[in-house]
Design an enzyme around this catalytic site. Structure first.
Site, PDB file in Angstrom:
ATOM      1  N   GLU A  94      42.046  48.215  32.441  1.00 22.19           N
ATOM      2  CA  GLU A  94      43.127  48.143  33.326  1.00 22.19           C
ATOM      3  C   GLU A  94      44.007  46.533  33.376  1.00 22.19           C
ATOM      4  OE1 GLU A  94      42.463  48.809  37.834  1.00 22.19           O
ATOM      5  OE2 GLU A  94      41.408  47.714  37.357  1.00 22.19           O
ATOM      6  N   CYS A 107      46.252  39.500  30.579  1.00 22.62           N
ATOM      7  CA  CYS A 107      44.738  39.102  30.725  1.00 22.62           C
ATOM      8  C   CYS A 107      44.846  41.205  30.292  1.00 22.62           C
ATOM      9  CB  CYS A 107      44.264  39.355  32.111  1.00 22.62           C
ATOM     10  SG  CYS A 107      43.082  39.361  32.490  1.00 22.62           S
ATOM     11  N   CYS A 114      32.346  48.214  30.779  1.00 19.73           N
ATOM     12  CA  CYS A 114      31.442  47.175  29.791  1.00 19.73           C
ATOM     13  C   CYS A 114      30.208  47.408  29.586  1.00 19.73           C
ATOM     14  CB  CYS A 114      31.685  46.009  31.096  1.00 19.73           C
ATOM     15  SG  CYS A 114      31.425  44.011  30.580  1.00 19.73           S
ATOM     16  N   CYS A 118      26.711  41.500  34.419  1.00 17.69           N
ATOM     17  CA  CYS A 118      27.106  40.777  35.197  1.00 17.69           C
ATOM     18  C   CYS A 118      27.076  41.037  36.968  1.00 17.69           C
ATOM     19  CB  CYS A 118      28.641  39.235  34.922  1.00 17.69           C
ATOM     20  SG  CYS A 118      28.747  39.223  33.438  1.00 17.69           S
ATOM     21  N   CYS A 121      30.662  40.939  38.923  1.00 19.32           N
ATOM     22  CA  CYS A 121      31.929  41.108  38.724  1.00 19.32           C
ATOM     23  C   CYS A 121      31.617  42.884  38.463  1.00 19.32           C
ATOM     24  CB  CYS A 121      32.123  41.064  37.150  1.00 19.32           C
ATOM     25  SG  CYS A 121      33.263  41.562  35.886  1.00 19.32           S
ATOM     26  N   CYS A 339      40.016  37.812  38.954  1.00 18.80           N
ATOM     27  CA  CYS A 339      39.083  37.848  37.940  1.00 18.80           C
ATOM     28  C   CYS A 339      37.730  38.301  38.837  1.00 18.80           C
ATOM     29  CB  CYS A 339      38.633  36.417  37.241  1.00 18.80           C
ATOM     30  SG  CYS A 339      38.200  36.059  35.903  1.00 18.80           S
TER      31      CYS A 339
END
Length: 348
Positions: A94, A107, A114, A118, A121, A339
């Site tokens: 995305e 962005c 990933c 974290c 997230c 975010c």
């Protein structure tokens, strides 16, 4: 057995020139094709209208252009645009267009999923499938630039590597994409308008400094206390704050450029005076500023946005210590484009 065609965008300009010479044509044809690929963002050989049909057919027989496809586009009530980007192998990432009164920001993602963990997230919950190639990152920017022109009547002004993935875990491809984005033979954007955001990989921050990069560096910090940071960002065990601090000091020594710390304040986690004092101390190591980012829930009770008072305590103490601080309101929350929310949840 049919030979697999090579992606033409994996070739340098010199290799393209050599290809044409080897096939009995003029070297400058390579320059023309390179311009179509990187300056004009062509996704087909058919689009290369100043090249003869015979030459285009030869290219078609030898190469492919593994371009992205915006599979689904959602527009938020605040004007934010989220793209679900399908890659040539069917995987999806995305990217987001964030508009303000004065600029538009892309962005972009650097990995499918990933590499890090974290806990706050949504992207971190996705398994890392692979790194994005330079052209796949470039394509996200080119697509958002077209949307910026279409919806806001001006070119894309800024780029942040804050989408899916840890950019410094895909170091080579991220830097290659930025070279194409900033080159006069590419999109010609200024590196000063690009920010690479990392969760903090000390070895790679040092490498950025050694490589003399011209773009901006942001660090997703969220706590300057090791125990707290490890709780919310478990990889901090391997990259503790001491190592991060030393790598950032090295960055500043080599580049003389300040760093931006991204910081979310959560209720019961870092909404206290000890956390504020630790952040102030960390900010004093090198010139820096702090972006306090509004938290965007990911259906998880563990992390809750801190109170307005907690945010204002951070702001007042940072300002009292002459540290520049901005509070960033989240955009695109209604389409999961804010975010920390990018997790391949598309609209219907």
């Amino acid at each position: 057995m049919t030979l697999k065609k090579k992606d033409i965008r994996a070739l340098t300009k010199e290799e393209l020139r050599d290809f044409f010479v080897e096939n009995g044509d003029k070297a400058f044809r390579g320059n023309q094709v390179y311009e179509w690929l990187w300056s004009k963002s062509a996704h087909s050989f058919e689009a290369m209208t100043n090249i003869s049909l015979q030459t285009r057919e030869m290219l078609e027989a030898s190469f492919v252009i593994n371009h992205i496809k915006v599979d689904d586009m959602q527009r938020s009530s605040d004007g934010t645009v989220k793209n679900a980007v399908k890659l040539h192998d069917g995987l999806v990432v995305e990217s987001v267009l964030i508009p303000t009164d004065t600029r538009t920001t892309a962005c972009v993602s650097s990995q499918v999923g990933c590499s890090l963990d974290c806990k706050f997230c949504a992207t971190a919950r996705l398994k890392r499938m692979r790194n994005l190639n330079p052209d796949e990152i470039y394509d996200q920017v080119a697509a958002i630039n077209q949307e910026s022109l279409l919806y806001y009547n001006h070119k894309l002004s800024n780029i942040v590597f804050m989408g899916m993935g840890e950019p410094l875990m895909n170091y080579k491809n991220v830097l290659a994409s930025i070279e194409k984005i900033t080159s006069p033979e590419g999109l010609g954007m200024s590196p000063k308008r690009i920010t690479v955001s990392t969760s903090g990989v000390p070895k790679m921050i040092r490498k950025l400094a050694d490589d003399g990069v011209k773009f901006n560096l942001a660090v997703s910090l969220h706590s300057a206390i090791d125990e707290v940071r490890t709780r919310i960002m478990p990889f901090n065990v391997n990259f503790p704050l001491k190592d991060l601090k030393e790598s950032l000091e090295y960055w500043y020594e080599k580049t003389q450029r300040a760093v931006t710390y991204e910081y979310v304040v959560w209720e019961g986690i870092n909404d206290n005076r000890e956390a504020i004092r630790a952040l102030v101390k960390f900010c004093k190591y090198i010139p820096s500023k702090v972006n306090i980012i509004e938290y965007n829930p990911i259906d998880d009770g563990e992390f809750q946005q801190a109170s307005k008072k907690a945010i204002s305590d951070y702001v007042s103490v940072l300002e009292m210590n002459d540290i520049v601080v901005n509070v960033r309101r989240s955009r695109g929350k209604d389409i999961d484009a804010a975010c920390g929310q990018l997790a391949n949840k598309s609209g219907n």
